[in-house]
Design a protein around this motif. Sequence first.
Motif, PDB file in Angstrom:
ATOM      1  N   TYR A 204      -3.509   2.030  -3.609  1.00 20.90           N
ATOM      2  CA  TYR A 204      -3.105   3.223  -2.802  1.00 20.90           C
ATOM      3  C   TYR A 204      -4.228   4.016  -2.141  1.00 20.90           C
ATOM      4  CZ  TYR A 204      -0.838   2.554  -7.151  1.00 20.90           C
ATOM      5  OH  TYR A 204       0.213   1.817  -8.118  1.00 20.90           O
ATOM      6  N   ILE A 205      -3.685   5.354  -0.818  1.00 20.11           N
ATOM      7  CA  ILE A 205      -4.173   5.943  -0.071  1.00 20.11           C
ATOM      8  C   ILE A 205      -3.982   7.958  -0.738  1.00 20.11           C
ATOM      9  CG2 ILE A 205      -4.323   7.263   1.422  1.00 20.11           C
ATOM     10  CD1 ILE A 205      -3.278   4.362   2.809  1.00 20.11           C
TER      11      ILE A 205
ATOM     12  N   THR B 221       0.841  -0.914   0.018  1.00 20.99           N
ATOM     13  CA  THR B 221       0.611  -0.438  -0.323  1.00 20.99           C
ATOM     14  C   THR B 221       0.655   1.388  -0.112  1.00 20.99           C
ATOM     15  OG1 THR B 221      -1.427  -1.009   1.324  1.00 20.99           O
ATOM     16  CG2 THR B 221      -2.643   1.410   1.268  1.00 20.99           C
TER      17      THR B 221
ATOM     18  N   ASN C 108      -3.191  -1.239   5.641  1.00 21.12           N
ATOM     19  CA  ASN C 108      -1.975  -1.649   4.711  1.00 21.12           C
ATOM     20  C   ASN C 108      -1.840  -3.261   4.060  1.00 21.12           C
ATOM     21  OD1 ASN C 108       0.526  -1.672   3.953  1.00 21.12           O
ATOM     22  ND2 ASN C 108       1.181  -1.684   5.951  1.00 21.12           N
TER      23      ASN C 108
ATOM     24  N   TYR D 111     -11.253  10.145   5.717  1.00 17.80           N
ATOM     25  CA  TYR D 111     -10.780   9.312   4.320  1.00 17.80           C
ATOM     26  C   TYR D 111     -11.692   8.137   3.777  1.00 17.80           C
ATOM     27  CZ  TYR D 111      -6.629  11.647   3.788  1.00 17.80           C
ATOM     28  OH  TYR D 111      -5.418  12.781   3.847  1.00 17.80           O
TER      29      TYR D 111
ATOM     30  N   LEU E 248      -3.370   3.693   6.654  1.00 16.39           N
ATOM     31  CA  LEU E 248      -2.313   2.711   5.895  1.00 16.39           C
ATOM     32  C   LEU E 248      -2.921   2.331   7.178  1.00 16.39           C
ATOM     33  CD1 LEU E 248      -0.051   1.939   4.199  1.00 16.39           C
ATOM     34  CD2 LEU E 248       1.285   3.790   6.245  1.00 16.39           C
TER      35      LEU E 248
ATOM     36  N   ILE F  87       0.670   5.534   0.619  1.00 20.81           N
ATOM     37  CA  ILE F  87       0.468   7.366   0.311  1.00 20.81           C
ATOM     38  C   ILE F  87       0.715   7.720  -0.603  1.00 20.81           C
ATOM     39  CG2 ILE F  87       0.533   8.201   1.771  1.00 20.81           C
ATOM     40  CD1 ILE F  87       0.832   6.690   4.597  1.00 20.81           C
TER      41      ILE F  87
ATOM     42  N   ALA G  64      -3.780  10.107   6.066  1.00 26.14           N
ATOM     43  CA  ALA G  64      -3.851   9.074   4.980  1.00 26.14           C
ATOM     44  C   ALA G  64      -2.727   8.156   5.854  1.00 26.14           C
ATOM     45  CB  ALA G  64      -2.642   9.477   3.962  1.00 26.14           C
ATOM     46  N   GLU G  65      -2.243   8.768   7.174  1.00 23.84           N
ATOM     47  CA  GLU G  65      -1.656   7.340   8.265  1.00 23.84           C
ATOM     48  C   GLU G  65      -2.266   6.630   8.830  1.00 23.84           C
ATOM     49  OE1 GLU G  65      -0.662  10.517   7.592  1.00 23.84           O
ATOM     50  OE2 GLU G  65       1.233  10.376   6.845  1.00 23.84           O
TER      51      GLU G  65
ATOM     52  N   ASP H 154      -3.309  10.660  -0.547  1.00 25.37           N
ATOM     53  CA  ASP H 154      -2.893  12.007   0.434  1.00 25.37           C
ATOM     54  C   ASP H 154      -3.221  13.547   0.118  1.00 25.37           C
ATOM     55  OD1 ASP H 154      -2.459  12.886   2.483  1.00 25.37           O
ATOM     56  OD2 ASP H 154      -0.433  12.107   3.083  1.00 25.37           O
TER      57      ASP H 154
END
Length: 332
Positions: free
Chosen positions: A165-166, A3, A160, A34, A156, A5, A152-153, A168
């Motif tokens: 994709y994330i 994954t 994860n 998100y 994840l 970011i 975004a973290e 951000d």
Amino acid sequence: MKTQIVEINEKSLALAKNVIEGGGLVAFPTETVYGLGANAFCDDAVKQIYAVKGRPQDNPLIVHVHKDYDIERLVCDIPSYAKKLAEKFLPGPLTMVYKSRGAVSPTVSCGLDTLAVRIPSHEGAQRFLKYLDLPIAAPSANISKHVSPTSAEHVLADLNGKIPYILDGGASRGGIESTVLDVTGEKPCILRSGLITKEMIAEVAGSCDVFIPKEGVKVRSPGMKYKHYSPNCCTMLFPFDRIEQAKEAYLSETAKGVNAYIMCDSACAEVLGVKNILCLGKTEEEIAASLYGKLREGEQVAELIIAIAPEKQDGIMAGVMNRLTKACGGKQ
Ligand code: AMP
Ligand code: MG
């Protein structure tokens, strides 16, 4: 699967489009929390959302579109008060539940004849939705029942290895999920409170009901019946006028060797004067925006979070109280 970011730019949008068009999932920012997005026309993609999150199969999803998307392609019988609300509050943190045309995958609404639609205002969300030009079904991008992600973290940490994709877009400024408003009746009715408040809606639409589930009455928004937003540690919730009891609980748990933290606003933190504090900030906006981040920070450092409810409980604090109560719904 690894994954990544990624910043939102032409390159990452092209990658995201490829994934979505291929029936995959991409996480993207909004001004509330998100989202975990899939092409709402693709039944397999929508089913994957439920699988990845571990979401109950009867909790319907919200479809997200860009601001120039003609929502009449997806829904019908839009009442004039809903048009006025859209004019005033969209793009923004207001989801409206309309009569569906049945154009998207039936899994989106779990077979209901209605469809929840939102037009987020976050610039990154708008770019993503415009680039795809598709309705994107998206719940919050967390494992079901866990605290919603506002960065975004956070996404994840939960997903994860499960999505490629994330996108951000920085920290979500609103912090709690959109208001969900049923507009299929003569009057609007709030199914989930949020940043667009009952008072704000009533001012535009003339009046606004709030749906309060009663025992034996069929829930109108299936998501209402589930435990939600919970950190992975023990929790307690005290009302604002029980600060002393909260402090006693903190001291007695600490004396037993329990690593306890008190979560409260900054005025309350000053009165308490204890060491382990998860401070939500001062203003209503700060409290809403920091709630989920502090719950996630808390579960990393604490065995027990002792939350103290804010003093004010109307306006956007109604949404904060709803999330806080569910987050502290019991021991894990
Ligand atoms: P989440 O995706 O986790 O933010 O949750 C979406 C919320 O919208 C849940 O509370 C759902 O029950 C609600 N929702 C989505 N679609 C509908 C619908 N068609 N009718 C009523 N509530 C809905
Ligand atoms: Mg959610």
